[in-house]
Design a protein around this motif. Structure first.
Motif, PDB file in Angstrom:
ATOM      1  N   ARG A 128      19.578 -11.118  28.313  1.00 16.62           N
ATOM      2  CA  ARG A 128      21.010 -11.114  28.653  1.00 16.62           C
ATOM      3  C   ARG A 128      21.168 -11.169  30.161  1.00 16.62           C
ATOM      4  O   ARG A 128      20.223 -10.929  30.921  1.00 16.62           O
ATOM      5  N   ARG A 129      22.386 -11.464  30.566  1.00 15.49           N
ATOM      6  CA  ARG A 129      22.668 -11.562  32.000  1.00 15.49           C
ATOM      7  C   ARG A 129      22.437 -10.230  32.688  1.00 15.49           C
ATOM      8  O   ARG A 129      21.939 -10.171  33.816  1.00 15.49           O
ATOM      9  N   ASP A 130      22.744  -9.156  32.006  1.00 14.44           N
ATOM     10  CA  ASP A 130      22.578  -7.824  32.598  1.00 14.44           C
ATOM     11  C   ASP A 130      21.351  -7.125  32.024  1.00 14.44           C
ATOM     12  O   ASP A 130      21.231  -5.898  32.099  1.00 14.44           O
ATOM     13  N   GLY A 131      20.408  -7.878  31.438  1.00 15.69           N
ATOM     14  CA  GLY A 131      19.242  -7.274  30.836  1.00 15.69           C
ATOM     15  C   GLY A 131      18.176  -6.928  31.861  1.00 15.69           C
ATOM     16  O   GLY A 131      18.266  -7.266  33.050  1.00 15.69           O
ATOM     17  N   ARG A 164      15.125 -18.114  23.935  1.00 15.77           N
ATOM     18  CA  ARG A 164      15.210 -16.659  24.057  1.00 15.77           C
ATOM     19  C   ARG A 164      16.167 -16.234  25.163  1.00 15.77           C
ATOM     20  O   ARG A 164      16.187 -15.069  25.575  1.00 15.77           O
ATOM     21  N   LEU A 165      16.969 -17.190  25.672  1.00 19.66           N
ATOM     22  CA  LEU A 165      17.983 -16.893  26.679  1.00 19.66           C
ATOM     23  C   LEU A 165      19.354 -16.894  26.018  1.00 19.66           C
ATOM     24  O   LEU A 165      19.666 -17.785  25.227  1.00 19.66           O
ATOM     25  N   THR A 166      20.172 -15.906  26.365  1.00 16.90           N
ATOM     26  CA  THR A 166      21.547 -15.899  25.871  1.00 16.90           C
ATOM     27  C   THR A 166      22.333 -16.980  26.608  1.00 16.90           C
ATOM     28  O   THR A 166      21.892 -17.476  27.654  1.00 16.90           O
ATOM     29  N   PRO A 167      23.485 -17.406  26.097  1.00 17.10           N
ATOM     30  CA  PRO A 167      24.292 -18.410  26.800  1.00 17.10           C
ATOM     31  C   PRO A 167      24.599 -18.021  28.239  1.00 17.10           C
ATOM     32  O   PRO A 167      24.614 -18.880  29.131  1.00 17.10           O
ATOM     33  N   VAL A 172      23.459 -19.108  34.206  1.00 13.31           N
ATOM     34  CA  VAL A 172      23.054 -18.777  35.577  1.00 13.31           C
ATOM     35  C   VAL A 172      21.791 -19.534  35.976  1.00 13.31           C
ATOM     36  O   VAL A 172      21.508 -19.687  37.175  1.00 13.31           O
ATOM     37  N   SER A 173      21.003 -20.015  34.999  1.00 14.01           N
ATOM     38  CA  SER A 173      19.788 -20.770  35.303  1.00 14.01           C
ATOM     39  C   SER A 173      19.934 -22.244  34.916  1.00 14.01           C
ATOM     40  O   SER A 173      18.950 -22.942  34.678  1.00 14.01           O
ATOM     41  N   SER A 174      21.191 -22.715  34.860  1.00 14.84           N
ATOM     42  CA  SER A 174      21.453 -24.078  34.383  1.00 14.84           C
ATOM     43  C   SER A 174      20.841 -25.144  35.283  1.00 14.84           C
ATOM     44  O   SER A 174      20.430 -26.210  34.811  1.00 14.84           O
ATOM     45  N   HIS A 175      20.767 -24.864  36.599  1.00 13.91           N
ATOM     46  CA  HIS A 175      20.224 -25.874  37.512  1.00 13.91           C
ATOM     47  C   HIS A 175      18.769 -26.190  37.165  1.00 13.91           C
ATOM     48  O   HIS A 175      18.369 -27.363  37.061  1.00 13.91           O
TER      49      HIS A 175
END
Length: 215
Positions: A128-131, A164-167, A172-175
């Motif tokens: 998660r983003r805050d994981g 294994r990445l949430t949306p 945040v790592s789309s680039h």
């Protein structure tokens, strides 16, 4: 006296007749000679025409023979070219067929090999983003080290990490992710390193992987 004059006139008359006969004979002789000469000329002309006609026929026959020979050569070359093209096409088809067979066989064997391998470690949790990235990264790298062969090639391992990445984490790592898909260059460790810089900006990937998890 009268008798003597009559004889002179008779001699003159005979002389004229002889002259006319001689002229007629000469004329006939000239006519015969001219006719013979014309006949000879006609024969010569006919002979020349026959010779030239025969030569022309021979020339035509030679041209026809040469033309047939050229056509036969063209046919032979065309046939050889068609056979060569057909052989090349058949060879390419056979090579492509064997390549496809080998590729399909290789894929099948690889799939059977991967299918025969079972994953020994459980899947890491979704990031998660805050994981807690350090804990997630440790489990993910252990998973890849142990079960990476069962996953498949580098692209398959990349896709495993991606799934294994949430949306939110993908955003945040789309680039990095978009760059991998657009260039068809899938570097699983590169993706993990990029995530380390994103989730732990002040830490290097080596530091993230080496630091113990804080309690």
């Amino acid at each position: 006296m009268a008798s003597h004059g009559s004889g002179e006139g008779s001699q003159a008359t005979i002389s004229d007749a002889q002259c006319q006969a001689a002229c007629h004979e000469a004329t006939q002789r000239m006519m015969h000679e001219l006719a013979a000469e014309l006949k000879s000329m006609h024969a010569d002309i006919a002979t020349q025409i026959a010779v030239q006609s025969a030569a022309m026929k021979i020339h035509v026959v030679n041209i026809e023979a040469q033309t047939r020979a050229i056509l036969d050569q063209v046919k032979v070359r065309y046939t050889l070219a068609v056979r060569a093209r057909h052989a090349a096409g058949t060879s390419n088809l056979q090579a492509r067929y064997h390549s496809n067979i080998n590729q399909a066989t290789g894929n099948t064997l690889q799939a059977q090999y991967r299918g025969s391998l079972s994953h020994k470690l459980p899947d890491p949790p979704m990031l998660r983003r805050d994981g807690d990235y350090r804990e997630w990264s440790t489990k993910m790298r252990e998973k890849l080290a142990v079960d990476g062969v069962a996953m498949g090639n580098e692209q398959a391992r990349f896709m495993y990490v991606y799934r294994r990445l949430t949306p939110e984490a993908r955003n945040v790592s789309s680039h990095t992710i978009n760059h991998a898909f657009s260039n068809q260059y899938f570097d699983c460790n590169g993706l993990l390193d990029a995530l380390a810089y994103i989730f732990v900006p002040q830490a290097s990937p080596e530091k993230v992987n080496s630091e113990p998890k804080s309690s």
